[in-house]
Design a protein around this motif. Sequence first.
Motif, PDB file in Angstrom:
ATOM      1  N   ALA A 105      25.141 -19.511  16.988  1.00 51.14           N
ATOM      2  CA  ALA A 105      26.414 -19.757  17.571  1.00 51.14           C
ATOM      3  C   ALA A 105      27.704 -18.824  17.306  1.00 51.14           C
ATOM      4  O   ALA A 105      28.325 -18.498  18.339  1.00 51.14           O
ATOM      5  CB  ALA A 105      26.715 -21.415  17.062  1.00 51.14           C
ATOM      6  N   LEU A 106      27.340 -18.310  16.208  1.00 53.06           N
ATOM      7  CA  LEU A 106      28.519 -17.206  15.691  1.00 53.06           C
ATOM      8  C   LEU A 106      28.039 -15.900  16.545  1.00 53.06           C
ATOM      9  O   LEU A 106      28.827 -15.439  16.873  1.00 53.06           O
ATOM     10  CB  LEU A 106      28.383 -16.821  14.234  1.00 53.06           C
ATOM     11  N   VAL A 107      26.919 -15.617  16.913  1.00 53.02           N
ATOM     12  CA  VAL A 107      26.611 -14.540  17.331  1.00 53.02           C
ATOM     13  C   VAL A 107      26.838 -14.431  18.806  1.00 53.02           C
ATOM     14  O   VAL A 107      27.523 -13.693  19.459  1.00 53.02           O
ATOM     15  CB  VAL A 107      25.022 -13.900  17.302  1.00 53.02           C
ATOM     16  N   VAL A 108      26.582 -15.746  19.522  1.00 51.70           N
ATOM     17  CA  VAL A 108      27.125 -16.036  20.865  1.00 51.70           C
ATOM     18  C   VAL A 108      28.657 -15.885  21.112  1.00 51.70           C
ATOM     19  O   VAL A 108      29.016 -15.391  21.958  1.00 51.70           O
ATOM     20  CB  VAL A 108      26.380 -17.281  21.417  1.00 51.70           C
ATOM     21  N   SER A 109      29.147 -16.692  20.111  1.00 51.37           N
ATOM     22  CA  SER A 109      30.641 -16.643  20.180  1.00 51.37           C
ATOM     23  C   SER A 109      31.421 -15.325  20.135  1.00 51.37           C
ATOM     24  O   SER A 109      32.157 -15.011  20.795  1.00 51.37           O
ATOM     25  CB  SER A 109      31.195 -17.285  19.013  1.00 51.37           C
ATOM     26  N   LEU A 110      30.625 -14.433  19.179  1.00 49.31           N
ATOM     27  CA  LEU A 110      31.139 -12.886  19.193  1.00 49.31           C
ATOM     28  C   LEU A 110      30.848 -12.115  20.476  1.00 49.31           C
ATOM     29  O   LEU A 110      31.587 -11.441  20.649  1.00 49.31           O
ATOM     30  CB  LEU A 110      30.457 -12.349  17.876  1.00 49.31           C
ATOM     31  N   TYR A 111      29.842 -12.493  20.881  1.00 54.27           N
ATOM     32  CA  TYR A 111      29.538 -11.769  22.408  1.00 54.27           C
ATOM     33  C   TYR A 111      30.423 -12.312  23.362  1.00 54.27           C
ATOM     34  O   TYR A 111      31.186 -11.286  24.165  1.00 54.27           O
ATOM     35  CB  TYR A 111      28.002 -12.044  22.920  1.00 54.27           C
ATOM     36  N   TRP A 112      30.811 -13.421  23.397  1.00 57.13           N
ATOM     37  CA  TRP A 112      31.791 -14.315  24.488  1.00 57.13           C
ATOM     38  C   TRP A 112      33.317 -13.577  24.133  1.00 57.13           C
ATOM     39  O   TRP A 112      33.799 -12.890  25.033  1.00 57.13           O
ATOM     40  CB  TRP A 112      31.776 -15.361  24.239  1.00 57.13           C
ATOM     41  N   VAL A 113      33.606 -13.366  22.960  1.00 58.62           N
ATOM     42  CA  VAL A 113      35.158 -13.221  22.623  1.00 58.62           C
ATOM     43  C   VAL A 113      35.161 -11.530  22.970  1.00 58.62           C
ATOM     44  O   VAL A 113      35.979 -10.979  23.462  1.00 58.62           O
ATOM     45  CB  VAL A 113      35.443 -13.322  21.161  1.00 58.62           C
ATOM     46  N   THR A 114      34.236 -10.791  22.386  1.00 62.81           N
ATOM     47  CA  THR A 114      34.188  -9.289  22.595  1.00 62.81           C
ATOM     48  C   THR A 114      34.244  -8.868  24.194  1.00 62.81           C
ATOM     49  O   THR A 114      35.210  -8.412  24.684  1.00 62.81           O
ATOM     50  CB  THR A 114      33.017  -8.613  21.862  1.00 62.81           C
ATOM     51  N   GLY A 119      25.297 -14.760  29.297  1.00 64.88           N
ATOM     52  CA  GLY A 119      26.311 -13.865  30.304  1.00 64.88           C
ATOM     53  C   GLY A 119      26.692 -14.654  31.238  1.00 64.88           C
ATOM     54  O   GLY A 119      28.085 -14.381  31.571  1.00 64.88           O
ATOM     55  N   THR A 120      25.748 -15.561  32.102  1.00 63.10           N
ATOM     56  CA  THR A 120      26.345 -16.118  33.117  1.00 63.10           C
ATOM     57  C   THR A 120      27.183 -17.327  32.739  1.00 63.10           C
ATOM     58  O   THR A 120      28.289 -17.342  33.503  1.00 63.10           O
ATOM     59  CB  THR A 120      25.021 -16.914  33.846  1.00 63.10           C
ATOM     60  N   ALA A 121      27.034 -17.835  31.631  1.00 65.81           N
ATOM     61  CA  ALA A 121      28.148 -18.892  31.114  1.00 65.81           C
ATOM     62  C   ALA A 121      29.196 -18.194  30.711  1.00 65.81           C
ATOM     63  O   ALA A 121      30.456 -18.675  30.923  1.00 65.81           O
ATOM     64  CB  ALA A 121      27.616 -19.651  29.927  1.00 65.81           C
ATOM     65  N   LYS A 122      29.177 -17.197  30.063  1.00 65.51           N
ATOM     66  CA  LYS A 122      30.233 -16.304  29.835  1.00 65.51           C
ATOM     67  C   LYS A 122      31.553 -15.977  31.127  1.00 65.51           C
ATOM     68  O   LYS A 122      32.572 -16.163  31.181  1.00 65.51           O
ATOM     69  CB  LYS A 122      29.978 -15.216  28.970  1.00 65.51           C
ATOM     70  N   ALA A 123      30.688 -15.648  32.050  1.00 67.67           N
ATOM     71  CA  ALA A 123      31.280 -15.160  33.417  1.00 67.67           C
ATOM     72  C   ALA A 123      32.072 -16.356  33.878  1.00 67.67           C
ATOM     73  O   ALA A 123      33.230 -16.155  34.331  1.00 67.67           O
ATOM     74  CB  ALA A 123      30.365 -14.683  34.357  1.00 67.67           C
ATOM     75  N   CYS A 124      31.480 -17.700  33.966  1.00 68.49           N
ATOM     76  CA  CYS A 124      32.039 -18.746  34.360  1.00 68.49           C
ATOM     77  C   CYS A 124      33.258 -18.923  33.656  1.00 68.49           C
ATOM     78  O   CYS A 124      34.339 -19.319  34.184  1.00 68.49           O
ATOM     79  CB  CYS A 124      31.025 -20.033  34.178  1.00 68.49           C
ATOM     80  N   ALA A 125      33.135 -18.874  32.282  1.00 74.19           N
ATOM     81  CA  ALA A 125      34.368 -18.988  31.413  1.00 74.19           C
ATOM     82  C   ALA A 125      35.479 -18.243  31.528  1.00 74.19           C
ATOM     83  O   ALA A 125      36.613 -18.420  31.532  1.00 74.19           O
ATOM     84  CB  ALA A 125      33.857 -19.338  29.728  1.00 74.19           C
TER      85      ALA A 125
END
Length: 351
Positions: A29-38, A287-293
Amino acid sequence: MALMGTSDPSGEAEASHEKPFVLRALQIALVVSLYWVTSISMVFLNKYLLDSPSLQLDTPIFVTFYQCLVTALLCKGLSSLATCCPGTMDFPTLRLDLRVARSILPLSVVFIGMITFNNLCLKYVGVAFYNVGRSLTTVFNVLLSYLLLKQTTSFYALLTCTIIIGGFWLGVDQEGAEGTLSWMGTLFGVLASLCVSLNAIYTKKVLPAVDGSIWRLTFYNNVNACVLFLPLLLLLGELPALYNFPQLGSAHFWGMMTLGGLFGFAIGYVTGLQIKFTSPLTHNVSGTAKACAQTVLAVLYYEETKSFLWWMSNMMVLGGSSAYTWVRGWEMKKIQEEPRPKEDEKSNVEV
């Protein structure tokens, strides 16, 4: 591609089994959140540097050049730190070899096109449309794999590409209907998608020249880019524009520019980190979910109003991309699970 180097996969697997489920879930969860935020922060920051009314800086090539310069200096700095303080981190030794730089030059040209067209697309289109404008990467992957590598694609994978193309055209149509379409930005988005696909193909070809090290490749790519950007800055007249820029001596301006370079460097690290802690398939889904957000955040932040069909175009692009990732993952798993002929059967066939 982690800063701490590549460890033994079997050791990592054993370590992951030893860790409690809650701890592993928290790490992921922390790694995915870090990717999204960055990733999201980098897009919004680049939009500010490239097209902010308050900044009014019309030098997209210089912004890209500076980010490459920061990345190259960071790579060299981390390499020197690893050499001076062994044991603190595992980072490859970086020495500029002109022979290696020349061998990587074709990839560097594609790399320059990728990052330049990405930034130019972001300059001329809104952050909300940015994902749709650059959505044809998967389509170009399939096309170039067939043209350059002679690799065929299944019917279901081609069907998902059709959905992506449909979403792209619907998005362009809806941007035009709302009066916010930039044909130049859309063209740059298509060219960026093409360069992303070419970059993946050329990367595999030149990795042996840097002993398979992604960090060495990153260093040489960015050094080559810095050199190749210099004549472009002169030809496109960006140096005089930069000289006359009112905020050239502003600490805030250079701080934001440097922060953009740091995010550009960090995105490669956190991408590798996410793949390491999850899987390539999960990374694509993330990455797809991040693009949606990112799209939703952009619409809210810039207080835009979008039609139902505009949102439908985004859902088609995101859905088609997710479906392609799932189909390719399913096909790879099916190939791996196919029973191989036994040695005696193979010998009988050969005889």
